[in-house]
Write a protein that holds these residues in place. Structure first.
Motif, short mmCIF file in Angstrom:
data_model
loop_
_atom_site.label_atom_id
_atom_site.label_comp_id
_atom_site.label_asym_id
_atom_site.label_seq_id
_atom_site.Cartn_x
_atom_site.Cartn_y
_atom_site.Cartn_z
N LYS A 177 -23.16 -26.54 14.03
CA LYS A 177 -23.87 -27.52 13.20
C LYS A 177 -24.12 -27.02 11.77
N THR A 178 -24.24 -25.72 11.63
CA THR A 178 -24.47 -25.18 10.28
C THR A 178 -23.32 -25.55 9.34
N GLY A 179 -22.10 -25.45 9.88
CA GLY A 179 -20.94 -25.74 9.04
C GLY A 179 -20.49 -27.18 9.09
N SER A 180 -20.60 -27.82 10.25
CA SER A 180 -20.03 -29.16 10.40
C SER A 180 -20.98 -30.27 9.98
N ILE A 181 -22.26 -30.10 10.20
CA ILE A 181 -23.24 -31.15 9.87
C ILE A 181 -24.00 -30.82 8.59
N ARG A 182 -24.53 -29.60 8.53
CA ARG A 182 -25.30 -29.23 7.34
C ARG A 182 -24.41 -28.85 6.17
N ASN A 183 -23.14 -28.47 6.51
CA ASN A 183 -22.14 -28.19 5.47
C ASN A 183 -22.61 -27.13 4.49
N LEU A 184 -23.20 -26.07 5.03
CA LEU A 184 -23.77 -25.01 4.18
C LEU A 184 -22.72 -23.99 3.76
N MET A 185 -23.02 -23.27 2.70
CA MET A 185 -22.16 -22.22 2.18
C MET A 185 -22.78 -20.87 2.50
N ASP A 186 -21.92 -19.89 2.76
CA ASP A 186 -22.36 -18.53 2.98
C ASP A 186 -22.17 -17.77 1.66
N TYR A 187 -23.30 -17.59 0.94
CA TYR A 187 -23.22 -16.96 -0.38
C TYR A 187 -23.20 -15.44 -0.31
N ARG A 188 -23.25 -14.90 0.90
CA ARG A 188 -23.14 -13.44 1.05
C ARG A 188 -21.70 -12.99 0.85
N LYS A 189 -20.76 -13.92 1.01
CA LYS A 189 -19.35 -13.59 0.86
C LYS A 189 -18.90 -13.83 -0.58
N LYS A 190 -17.95 -13.06 -1.00
CA LYS A 190 -17.45 -13.18 -2.36
C LYS A 190 -15.95 -13.44 -2.32
N PRO A 191 -15.51 -14.62 -2.76
CA PRO A 191 -16.34 -15.74 -3.22
C PRO A 191 -17.05 -16.43 -2.05
N PRO A 192 -18.09 -17.22 -2.31
CA PRO A 192 -18.81 -17.92 -1.24
C PRO A 192 -17.86 -18.80 -0.43
N GLN A 193 -18.14 -18.88 0.87
CA GLN A 193 -17.30 -19.68 1.76
C GLN A 193 -18.17 -20.58 2.63
N LYS A 194 -17.58 -21.69 3.04
CA LYS A 194 -18.29 -22.55 3.95
C LYS A 194 -18.41 -21.90 5.32
N TYR A 195 -19.50 -22.17 6.01
CA TYR A 195 -19.65 -21.71 7.38
C TYR A 195 -18.62 -22.41 8.27
N ASN A 196 -18.24 -21.74 9.34
CA ASN A 196 -17.29 -22.32 10.28
C ASN A 196 -17.83 -23.62 10.88
N THR A 197 -16.93 -24.54 11.13
CA THR A 197 -17.33 -25.81 11.75
C THR A 197 -17.32 -25.75 13.28
N CYS A 198 -16.70 -24.70 13.82
CA CYS A 198 -16.64 -24.52 15.28
C CYS A 198 -17.08 -23.12 15.65
N LYS A 199 -17.54 -22.96 16.89
CA LYS A 199 -17.99 -21.66 17.36
C LYS A 199 -17.76 -21.54 18.86
N VAL A 200 -17.77 -20.32 19.35
CA VAL A 200 -17.72 -20.07 20.79
C VAL A 200 -19.11 -20.36 21.37
N PRO A 201 -19.21 -21.09 22.46
CA PRO A 201 -20.53 -21.39 23.02
C PRO A 201 -21.29 -20.11 23.36
N GLY A 202 -22.59 -20.16 23.18
CA GLY A 202 -23.43 -19.06 23.63
C GLY A 202 -23.66 -19.16 25.13
N ASN A 203 -24.71 -18.50 25.60
CA ASN A 203 -24.95 -18.49 27.05
C ASN A 203 -26.01 -19.51 27.47
N VAL A 204 -26.31 -20.47 26.60
CA VAL A 204 -27.18 -21.60 26.96
C VAL A 204 -26.36 -22.87 26.81
N TRP A 205 -26.11 -23.53 27.95
CA TRP A 205 -25.23 -24.70 27.97
C TRP A 205 -26.01 -25.95 28.30
N TYR A 206 -25.77 -26.99 27.54
CA TYR A 206 -26.35 -28.29 27.89
C TYR A 206 -25.25 -29.23 28.38
#
Length: 248
Positions: free
Chosen positions: A142-171
């Motif tokens: 959701k950080t990358g796909s819905i909130r569309n945030l940038m990671d300014y720690r990277k040079k140059p800044p990059q968008k956060y990934n839109t997909c991720k591997v699920p954690g260990n809490v599943w709904y």
């Protein structure tokens, strides 16, 4: 691709399987909660100790059926899982302790916090070599796909990934009456949950062993995803349902 149903008590059924012939085992046993199944089968033991001893018997046998790079998933109640965890960690490598949580249909408890999740253990025979197809189970980040945030720690800044591997809490919502996959059964598991397990921990053509098959939802998932399937179930009513649902 092959689909096989074994009508037998769990101990007899497991003994029909060749050692080291299975790539993935899924186990959703009775939880000793007093639930009633078809053919007068009641999920009730004389004591918790007797129940756990019974679990240990077939779980020991099941582990022997896995090949050297195989994986195992087991579900149970919150109360029982600590005993299973300790038993299993001495024989396999537990990679994840998963929480499957779901919605409530109403007030479950008035004097304590009602249980809205079930634990799942994911364990492997070889902690360095096993199947885990993470690309096949990516979910929305959701950080990358819905909130569309940038990671300014990277040079140059990059968008956060839109997909991720699920954690260990599943709904995943529980299977409810009149849902397309619904079968009359006191503890049917959603096919979406089973699909994640099969996609992650097996490949096309692999063999999946399903203990306590119940509604044979795991078989339906394996058929859809081109896995070989072996299901063990002792209820003749559920076995008939299995043949119908798997179109055998």
């Amino acid at each position: 691709m092959s689909m096989k149903i074994i009508k037998a008590d769990i101990l007899d059924g497991i003994n029909k399987i060749i050692d080291k012939s299975v790539d993935l085992i899924f186990i959703d046993p009775p939880y000793n909660l007093g639930k009633k199944y078809e053919n007068n089968i009641i999920d009730c033991w004389k004591s918790d100790e007797e129940y756990i001893k019974w679990v240990y018997k077939w779980l020991e046998l099941a582990i022997n059926k896995l090949n050297n790079n195989g994986s195992l998933y087991i579900m149970n109640s919150v109360q029982n899982m600590p005993y299973i965890d300790i038993f299993l960690r001495k024989r396999m490598c537990i990679k994840s302790r998963i929480v499957w949580y779901y919605d409530s249909s109403g007030v479950q408890a008035k004097k304590h916090y009602g249980s809205l999740y079930e634990p799942i253990l994911f364990a492997v025979k070889n902690k360095y070599k096993y199947t885990f197809n993470y690309k096949d189970i990516l979910t929305e980040a959701k950080t990358g796909s819905i909130r569309n945030l940038m990671d300014y720690r990277k040079k140059p800044p990059q968008k956060y990934n839109t997909c991720k591997v699920p954690g260990n809490v599943w709904y995943f919502p529980r299977v409810r009456y009149k849902m397309q996959e619904y079968v009359k059964h006191p503890s049917q598991k959603p096919e979406a949950l089973l699909e994640r397990i099969v996609l992650a921990s097996s490949n096309k053509g692999d063999t999946v062993l399903d203990l306590f098959s119940g509604t044979f939802s795991m078989g339906r998932v394996c058929k859809k995803l081109d896995r070989n399937y072996i299901g063990i179930e002792k209820s003749k009513t559920y076995v008939k349902i299995g043949y119908k649902r798997l179109e055998l």
